[in-house]
Design a protein around this motif. Structure first.
Motif, short mmCIF file in Angstrom:
data_model
loop_
_atom_site.label_atom_id
_atom_site.label_comp_id
_atom_site.label_asym_id
_atom_site.label_seq_id
_atom_site.Cartn_x
_atom_site.Cartn_y
_atom_site.Cartn_z
N ALA A 177 5.34 21.29 -6.31
CA ALA A 177 5.37 19.93 -5.75
C ALA A 177 5.65 19.92 -4.25
N ASP A 178 6.34 20.95 -3.76
CA ASP A 178 6.80 20.91 -2.37
C ASP A 178 5.68 20.97 -1.33
N ARG A 179 4.49 21.31 -1.79
CA ARG A 179 3.38 21.35 -0.83
C ARG A 179 2.90 19.95 -0.46
N LEU A 180 3.38 18.96 -1.18
CA LEU A 180 2.97 17.58 -0.91
C LEU A 180 4.20 16.74 -0.64
N ARG A 181 4.14 15.97 0.44
CA ARG A 181 5.29 15.14 0.76
C ARG A 181 4.83 13.80 1.35
N GLY A 226 0.82 -1.22 0.00
CA GLY A 226 0.00 0.00 0.00
C GLY A 226 0.85 1.26 0.00
N ASN A 227 1.91 1.26 0.81
CA ASN A 227 2.73 2.47 0.90
C ASN A 227 3.56 2.69 -0.38
N LEU A 228 3.86 1.60 -1.09
CA LEU A 228 4.60 1.77 -2.35
C LEU A 228 3.69 2.35 -3.42
N ARG A 229 2.44 1.91 -3.39
CA ARG A 229 1.46 2.49 -4.32
C ARG A 229 1.28 3.98 -4.02
N ALA A 230 1.18 4.28 -2.73
CA ALA A 230 1.00 5.68 -2.32
C ALA A 230 2.18 6.52 -2.80
N LYS A 231 3.37 5.96 -2.68
CA LYS A 231 4.58 6.69 -3.09
C LYS A 231 4.49 7.09 -4.57
N HIS A 232 4.08 6.14 -5.42
CA HIS A 232 3.97 6.45 -6.84
C HIS A 232 2.88 7.47 -7.12
N ARG A 233 1.78 7.34 -6.39
CA ARG A 233 0.68 8.29 -6.60
C ARG A 233 1.11 9.69 -6.17
N VAL A 234 1.79 9.76 -5.04
CA VAL A 234 2.25 11.06 -4.54
C VAL A 234 3.20 11.68 -5.57
N GLU A 235 4.10 10.87 -6.11
CA GLU A 235 5.04 11.39 -7.12
C GLU A 235 4.28 11.94 -8.32
N ILE A 245 1.21 13.09 -8.46
CA ILE A 245 0.52 14.35 -8.13
C ILE A 245 1.51 15.49 -7.99
N ARG A 246 2.67 15.19 -7.42
CA ARG A 246 3.69 16.24 -7.32
C ARG A 246 4.01 16.79 -8.71
N GLY A 247 4.07 15.89 -9.70
CA GLY A 247 4.31 16.32 -11.09
C GLY A 247 3.21 17.25 -11.57
N ILE A 248 1.96 16.85 -11.30
CA ILE A 248 0.82 17.69 -11.72
C ILE A 248 0.88 19.05 -11.02
N LEU A 249 1.22 19.04 -9.73
CA LEU A 249 1.26 20.30 -8.97
C LEU A 249 2.31 21.24 -9.53
N ASP A 250 3.42 20.67 -9.95
CA ASP A 250 4.45 21.49 -10.59
C ASP A 250 3.94 22.06 -11.90
N PRO A 269 -2.94 9.52 -21.01
CA PRO A 269 -3.43 10.90 -20.90
C PRO A 269 -2.41 11.91 -21.43
N LYS A 270 -2.92 12.96 -21.99
CA LYS A 270 -2.05 14.07 -22.39
C LYS A 270 -1.64 14.84 -21.13
N PRO A 271 -0.51 15.53 -21.18
CA PRO A 271 -0.12 16.33 -20.00
C PRO A 271 -1.13 17.46 -19.74
N VAL A 272 -1.25 17.81 -18.47
CA VAL A 272 -2.19 18.87 -18.08
C VAL A 272 -1.91 20.16 -18.86
N THR A 273 -0.64 20.47 -19.05
CA THR A 273 -0.27 21.70 -19.76
C THR A 273 -0.87 21.73 -21.17
N GLU A 274 -0.81 20.58 -21.85
CA GLU A 274 -1.37 20.53 -23.20
C GLU A 274 -2.89 20.65 -23.16
N LEU A 275 -3.51 19.97 -22.19
CA LEU A 275 -4.97 20.05 -22.09
C LEU A 275 -5.42 21.48 -21.79
#
Ligand code: SF4
Ligand code: SF4
Lengths: 159, 222
Positions: free
Chosen positions: A113-117, A91-100, A102-107, B6-12
């Motif tokens: 990304a730093d708001r999520l750890r 479960g925690n390994l799955r969480a790690k990938h999901r967090v990573e 979302i950090r990408g999306i936040l950036d 999925p396409k990247p958010v930036t592109e969407l």
């Protein structure tokens, strides 16, 4: 997921100054117990954190984290068991990938990304829990308020 | 199944830049299974898009819906009122689904949220591999059920090439040589003699080289 402990932002209301509001999604088997232990031992940590009790970090969906940030929360801590120590094996390994992810999306969207750890600890590691909480409070204090905070509080959030 | 990503958010964000009220439509079939365009992804991308747009000072209102299949009119038609009350549609279906919506809703822009990739299978948790190009004249019987048309980088029908090794294809260390797989498979089923036959050049006319294809099955027509 159940109850919260501390009152986030309580001191902010008193002082009228901004204080970061942090959500800590804590796994039942480690971080939640560690937070409990920290309390039992009267260890002091910033009151800015609201603990959300979760059965496993693997149960924390990406939507939960995104929803918290959209509503204006300043930082999110995902606290799970040490790697290899998850009660549900991975479960925690799955969480790690999901967090990573979302950090990408936040950036990408400019929240940062730093708001999520994600952090890993065991039930006995109360001092580590306290330290990680202090760290994220410091990080988020330096970053300043979530830029979505104001509009969130004006009720713009649609969901 | 059809595999997409999925396409990247930036592109969407660029794609929907002109609109401030939009319908996100997920598809409940292939793209749900490959974790690219189902209800869940529609939710995640709605959060991301709303936040991105608020940060840019131009909030966007997103309505979300996921239908069973976007490639069938029967399922699409119920979308009409939702399409009507939005300025545009962002479809999380494969390219076929996006076009099905675009051809049905003539007065609304319909955009693709995904990159449609290939016909493939789930190889491992969250790992998909391509297995078929849809060439229209399936040759799998000759090759022990392994498709060289899709899986050999050079599409050799009389492989392997000189660069083949037992471990991998010469163009990609992460990919097994299709012809090694074919050899092992034919050996396993006692059909190695098939390799003695020279396969003539493939007739590509049934493939898409003649333009988009159409199938009419009279026995099922009404
Ligand atoms: S031979 Fe053609 S139809 Fe058959 S698997 Fe290969 S690409 Fe697909
Ligand atoms: S190494 Fe194998 S799969 Fe790769 S191009 Fe050569 S024959 Fe095809």
């Amino acid at each position: 997921m159940t109850a919260a402990h501390t009152q986030p932002g309580a001191s902010a209301a008193n002082k009228g100054a901004w204080e970061p509001e942090i959500i800590a999604f804590c796994c039942n088997y480690c971080a939640y117990a560690a937070a409990d232990l920290a309390g039992a031992q009267r260890m002091q940590y910033p009151p800015n954190v609201r603990v959300v009790h979760s059965p496993c970090t693997g149960k924390i969906e990406m939507e939960h984290i995104l929803a918290a940030l959209e509503k204006g929360i300043d930082g999110v801590l995902v606290a799970g068991c040490l790697e290899g120590g998850c009660h549900f094996i991975e479960g925690n390994l799955r969480a790690k990938h999901r967090v990573e992810h979302i950090r990408g999306i936040l950036d990408e969207i400019g929240i940062g990304a730093d708001r999520l750890r994600m952090v890993n600890l065991s039930a006995a590691m109360a001092p580590t829990f306290v330290e990680r909480v202090r760290e994220i409070v410091d990080t988020v204090t330096n970053l300043g308020p979530n830029p979505l905070k104001e509009s969130a509080q004006q009720g713009v959030v649609s969901k | 199944m059809i595999v997409a990503s999925p396409k990247p958010v930036t592109e969407l964000k660029e794609i929907v830049a002109a609109h401030d009220k939009i319908l996100f439509v997920g598809c409940g079939t292939c793209v749900t299974v490959c974790l690219a365009g189902g209800e869940r992804e529609v939710g995640i991308y709605s959060y991301a898009m709303r936040m991105a747009r608020r940060l840019a000072g131009r909030p966007i209102d997103i309505e979300q819906v996921t239908i069973e299949r976007q490639c069938e009119n029967e399922f699409i038609k119920d979308l009409a009122p939702a399409v009507e009350r939005n300025q545009a549609v962002l479809s999380f279906a494969c390219g076929a689904g996006v076009q099905a919506l675009a051809e049905r809703f003539l007065n609304r822009p319909v955009y693709a949220a995904l990159n449609t990739q290939f016909l493939g299978i789930l190889e491992d948790q969250a790992v998909w591999t391509e297995k078929c190009l849809g060439c229209g004249d399936c040759m799998l019987a000759q090759f022990g059920g392994i498709c060289p048309v899709t899986r050999c980088a050079k599409r050799l029908l009389n492989g392997p090439c000189g660069g083949s090794t037992e471990e991998c294809c010469e163009i990609d260390k992460d990919r097994p040589c299709a012809w090694q797989v074919i050899y092992k498979r034919l050996k396993g089923i006692g059909q190695l003699d098939r390799l003695e036959q020279i396969v003539p050049p493939k007739d590509w006319r049934p493939a898409w080289h003649g333009g988009a294809r159409k199938i009419i099955r009279q026995e099922h027509r009404v």
